[in-house]
Design a protein around this motif. Structure first.
Motif, PDB file in Angstrom:
ATOM      1  N   MET A  56     -27.055 -70.307  70.885  1.00  0.00           N
ATOM      2  CA  MET A  56     -27.812 -71.380  71.024  1.00  0.00           C
ATOM      3  C   MET A  56     -29.148 -70.627  70.908  1.00  0.00           C
ATOM      4  O   MET A  56     -29.997 -71.561  70.968  1.00  0.00           O
ATOM      5  CB  MET A  56     -27.400 -72.127  72.268  1.00  0.00           C
ATOM      6  N   ASN A  57     -29.259 -69.631  71.255  1.00  0.00           N
ATOM      7  CA  ASN A  57     -30.749 -69.246  71.509  1.00  0.00           C
ATOM      8  C   ASN A  57     -31.257 -68.161  70.442  1.00  0.00           C
ATOM      9  O   ASN A  57     -32.291 -67.773  70.466  1.00  0.00           O
ATOM     10  CB  ASN A  57     -30.951 -68.287  72.688  1.00  0.00           C
ATOM     11  N   ALA A  58     -30.183 -68.501  69.276  1.00  0.00           N
ATOM     12  CA  ALA A  58     -30.531 -67.561  68.218  1.00  0.00           C
ATOM     13  C   ALA A  58     -31.495 -68.142  67.380  1.00  0.00           C
ATOM     14  O   ALA A  58     -32.528 -66.945  67.210  1.00  0.00           O
ATOM     15  CB  ALA A  58     -29.204 -67.649  67.025  1.00  0.00           C
ATOM     16  N   ASN A  59     -32.035 -69.186  67.369  1.00  0.00           N
ATOM     17  CA  ASN A  59     -33.077 -69.683  66.420  1.00  0.00           C
ATOM     18  C   ASN A  59     -34.275 -70.191  67.613  1.00  0.00           C
ATOM     19  O   ASN A  59     -34.777 -71.156  67.503  1.00  0.00           O
ATOM     20  CB  ASN A  59     -32.711 -70.901  65.576  1.00  0.00           C
ATOM     21  N   ARG A  60     -34.273 -69.384  68.545  1.00  0.00           N
ATOM     22  CA  ARG A  60     -35.352 -69.912  69.581  1.00  0.00           C
ATOM     23  C   ARG A  60     -36.771 -69.721  69.148  1.00  0.00           C
ATOM     24  O   ARG A  60     -37.356 -70.815  69.353  1.00  0.00           O
ATOM     25  CB  ARG A  60     -35.225 -68.777  71.015  1.00  0.00           C
ATOM     26  N   HIS A  61     -36.978 -68.836  68.597  1.00  0.00           N
ATOM     27  CA  HIS A  61     -38.416 -68.882  67.739  1.00  0.00           C
ATOM     28  C   HIS A  61     -38.671 -69.166  66.469  1.00  0.00           C
ATOM     29  O   HIS A  61     -37.552 -68.769  65.724  1.00  0.00           O
ATOM     30  CB  HIS A  61     -39.038 -67.480  68.194  1.00  0.00           C
ATOM     31  N   ASP A  62     -39.361 -69.843  66.148  1.00  0.00           N
ATOM     32  CA  ASP A  62     -39.523 -70.245  64.801  1.00  0.00           C
ATOM     33  C   ASP A  62     -40.997 -70.023  64.063  1.00  0.00           C
ATOM     34  O   ASP A  62     -42.052 -70.618  64.837  1.00  0.00           O
ATOM     35  CB  ASP A  62     -38.953 -71.794  64.218  1.00  0.00           C
ATOM     36  N   PRO A  63     -41.137 -69.261  63.053  1.00  0.00           N
ATOM     37  CA  PRO A  63     -42.671 -68.996  62.740  1.00  0.00           C
ATOM     38  C   PRO A  63     -43.216 -70.297  62.469  1.00  0.00           C
ATOM     39  O   PRO A  63     -42.872 -71.289  61.881  1.00  0.00           O
ATOM     40  CB  PRO A  63     -42.708 -67.919  61.742  1.00  0.00           C
ATOM     41  N   LEU A  64     -44.421 -70.523  62.721  1.00  0.00           N
ATOM     42  CA  LEU A  64     -45.475 -71.751  62.581  1.00  0.00           C
ATOM     43  C   LEU A  64     -45.838 -71.524  60.930  1.00  0.00           C
ATOM     44  O   LEU A  64     -46.157 -70.482  60.214  1.00  0.00           O
ATOM     45  CB  LEU A  64     -46.648 -71.579  63.305  1.00  0.00           C
ATOM     46  N   ASP A  65     -45.743 -72.886  60.415  1.00  0.00           N
ATOM     47  CA  ASP A  65     -46.320 -72.781  59.098  1.00  0.00           C
ATOM     48  C   ASP A  65     -47.863 -72.817  59.124  1.00  0.00           C
ATOM     49  O   ASP A  65     -48.369 -72.884  60.221  1.00  0.00           O
ATOM     50  CB  ASP A  65     -45.755 -74.226  58.376  1.00  0.00           C
ATOM     51  N   ALA A  66     -48.623 -72.981  58.099  1.00  0.00           N
ATOM     52  CA  ALA A  66     -50.011 -72.650  58.023  1.00  0.00           C
ATOM     53  C   ALA A  66     -50.724 -73.885  58.702  1.00  0.00           C
ATOM     54  O   ALA A  66     -51.759 -73.470  59.417  1.00  0.00           O
ATOM     55  CB  ALA A  66     -50.342 -72.779  56.414  1.00  0.00           C
ATOM     56  N   ASP A  67     -50.243 -74.966  58.840  1.00  0.00           N
ATOM     57  CA  ASP A  67     -50.873 -76.256  59.287  1.00  0.00           C
ATOM     58  C   ASP A  67     -50.691 -75.945  60.877  1.00  0.00           C
ATOM     59  O   ASP A  67     -51.694 -76.061  61.657  1.00  0.00           O
ATOM     60  CB  ASP A  67     -50.158 -77.617  58.948  1.00  0.00           C
ATOM     61  N   GLU A  68     -49.721 -75.749  61.238  1.00  0.00           N
ATOM     62  CA  GLU A  68     -49.471 -75.382  62.581  1.00  0.00           C
ATOM     63  C   GLU A  68     -50.288 -74.345  63.127  1.00  0.00           C
ATOM     64  O   GLU A  68     -50.663 -74.291  64.149  1.00  0.00           O
ATOM     65  CB  GLU A  68     -47.798 -75.082  62.893  1.00  0.00           C
ATOM     66  N   ARG A  69     -50.482 -73.238  62.278  1.00  0.00           N
ATOM     67  CA  ARG A  69     -50.837 -71.851  62.868  1.00  0.00           C
ATOM     68  C   ARG A  69     -52.438 -72.423  63.003  1.00  0.00           C
ATOM     69  O   ARG A  69     -53.184 -71.952  64.006  1.00  0.00           O
ATOM     70  CB  ARG A  69     -51.018 -70.896  61.599  1.00  0.00           C
TER      71      ARG A  69
END
Lengths: 200, 292
Positions: B1-14
């Motif tokens: 359940m924690n496998a996808n804990r972090h997800d890289p931000l896209d350009a907008d989010e960055r």
């Protein structure tokens, strides 16, 4: 040594009575957690109070921690619950009222054609835009932007479903972008003019 | 359940994240850090002793309450068992007592005719003891229908029936009342009473054929007491009760004395204790040799 140990290992060690395991755990999460809380309540003193409460709960509930859950998820779940309690108790749950939105609209307007969007101004606008968000949207966007958590992880923390999180995040991002984008659009002509002037 | 804990931000989010991280949110003050670290340290250091003190306290109260509850329940259960006829298979419930309200044999020693005899076991005694005798309608055992009906009645109703029964039957020697209850004969008697139910028709036949008065003799009482003694303690007590209910106090007293001698360790039900005391005070005639 503790740097190499995972959060979960440290927490288990702490729960087992190893007092020294608490400090590295705390050091890793103090900054992000405090910022998360401060972004929500916006008042330093309140954020400090909540921050202390959250850690107090972590300490008290250490025996109930199970390594199946990531420590950070558990920590932010506690923080979210504490925030919910705070909003309920305070009965001043901030909402994106019409006044707030109107105020932001006014502030987003460039005052003069020569206005330049400094970094400070940009931060200030983002701060205001965050303040204007409903708490559930603000919570989601802060967890996403500051912690880079996935939608699933945010859902675990907030107790909302993935689609709900996604929807909240989309609304929040749109609002933030509109505030900052409007400001940027307004500042771009002057910036361009300045660049042009400097070239000349 | 924690496998996808972090997800890289896209350009907008960055871009937004860059601004967000630059906000002067800061960090908790060092005094707060020190306080929380001390809290964490103290909790672990002081916890073992606190746990040792607190846990027994928090657990002992529920345990104590639970223990008291169990003890109270046991005491109540023991009291009920004692009240209902004692331990060791002597349990006689209210329905059983009501069911053994009267017995034909008991009426032989009493000038009053016996009330209806609902107890099939008692009926069996009657049949066994006096096969050649022909009881009068007033003292004869009722048919099995009456047995079944009365056994199901509450004790109060049975007592009322036993109180009224003798007089009513003296006035009205006809066996009609028993016939009224005949439809209830369809009701099957309880299993323990099966033997009695089998012999009941014989009693009815005797009763209907020769409704005469029963002659009571001392030897008969002795016989009856001996007959009571052949039964188990529980049935014996029922028979004693039936005698009392039928007004056969002499027979009941002698039977009770015999019972006490035979089963000295068996606790007596309260009603028999009361009867014993009452009989000791009221009796003019000294108890039989078996009792004293």
């Amino acid at each position: 040594m503790d740097v190499e140990r995972s959060d979960e290992a440290l927490m288990l060690a702490y729960a087992a009575g190893e007092a020294e395991a608490f400090e590295p755990l705390y050091s890793r999460h103090r900054g992000p957690l405090f910022r998360f809380l401060l972004r929500q309540v916006r008042v330093q003193a309140t954020a400090e109070e909540l921050f202390q409460d959250v850690w107090q709960r972590v300490i008290t509930a250490r025996d109930r921690y199970r390594p199946e859950a990531k420590f950070s998820t558990w920590l932010y779940q506690i923080a979210t619950n504490r925030l919910t309690d705070h909003w309920r108790a305070a009965t001043h749950r901030p909402t994106a009222s019409a006044d707030d939105m109107a105020r932001l609209e006014r502030e987003a307007d460039p005052d003069t054609p020569e206005h330049t969007l400094s970094v400070f101004e940009e931060r200030r606008r983002l701060q205001r835009a965050l303040e204007a968000l409903p708490p559930d949207q603000r919570e989601v966007v802060v967890l996403r932007l500051e912690q880079e958590l996935s939608l699933e992880a945010i859902g675990e923390i907030t107790g909302a479903g993935r689609e709900t999180v996604k929807s909240r995040l989309r609304y929040a991002m749109d609002k933030l972008r509109s505030r900052l984008g409007g400001a940027r659009d307004a500042s771009e002509p002057s910036t361009a003019a300045r660049n042009a002037g400097s070239k000349r | 359940m924690n496998a996808n804990r972090h997800d890289p931000l896209d350009a907008d989010e960055r871009e937004l994240a860059r601004v967000l991280r630059a906000l002067p949110a800061g960090e908790p003050p060092s005094a707060l850090d020190a306080r929380i670290l001390a809290m964490g340290r103290d909790a672990v250091v002081t916890t073992p002793s606190q746990k040792d003190e607190a846990q027994p306290r928090t657990r002992s109260a529920p345990r104590l309450a639970w223990g008291l509850g169990v003890a109270a329940s046991c005491a109540m259960a023991a009291g009920l068992v004692w009240r209902m006829g004692g331990f060791g298979g002597d349990r006689i419930d209210g329905a059983g007592a009501a069911a053994s309200a009267a017995e034909g044999v008991a009426a032989e020693s009493s000038p009053q005719p016996a009330p209806p005899m609902p107890d099939a076991a008692s009926e069996a005694i009657h049949v066994e003891i006096s096969p050649p005798r022909v009881p009068t309608p007033s003292v004869a055992p009722p048919p099995p229908s009456r047995v079944a009906t009365t056994a199901a009645e509450p004790p109060a109703a049975a007592q009322a029936a036993s109180a009224e029964g003798p007089r009513a039957r003296l006035r009205e020697p006809s066996p009609a009342p028993r016939r009224e209850s005949a439809p209830a004969a369809a009701a099957a008697p309880p299993a323990p009473m099966a033997d009695a139910a089998r012999v009941a028709p014989a009693a009815i036949a005797d009763e209907s054929s020769t409704p005469e008065a029963v002659v009571v003799t001392g030897s008969r009482i002795v016989d009856v007491v001996q007959e009571d003694g052949r039964a188990g303690a529980q049935v014996w007590i029922q028979r004693i009760r039936a005698r009392i209910a039928a007004g056969d106090e002499d027979g009941a007293r002698k039977s009770l004395q015999a019972f006490i001698e035979r089963h000295p360790a068996k606790p007596l039900p309260q009603d028999l204790i009361d009867f014993q005391l009452r009989a000791a005070m009221d009796t003019v005639e000294p108890p039989g040799p078996a009792g004293e």
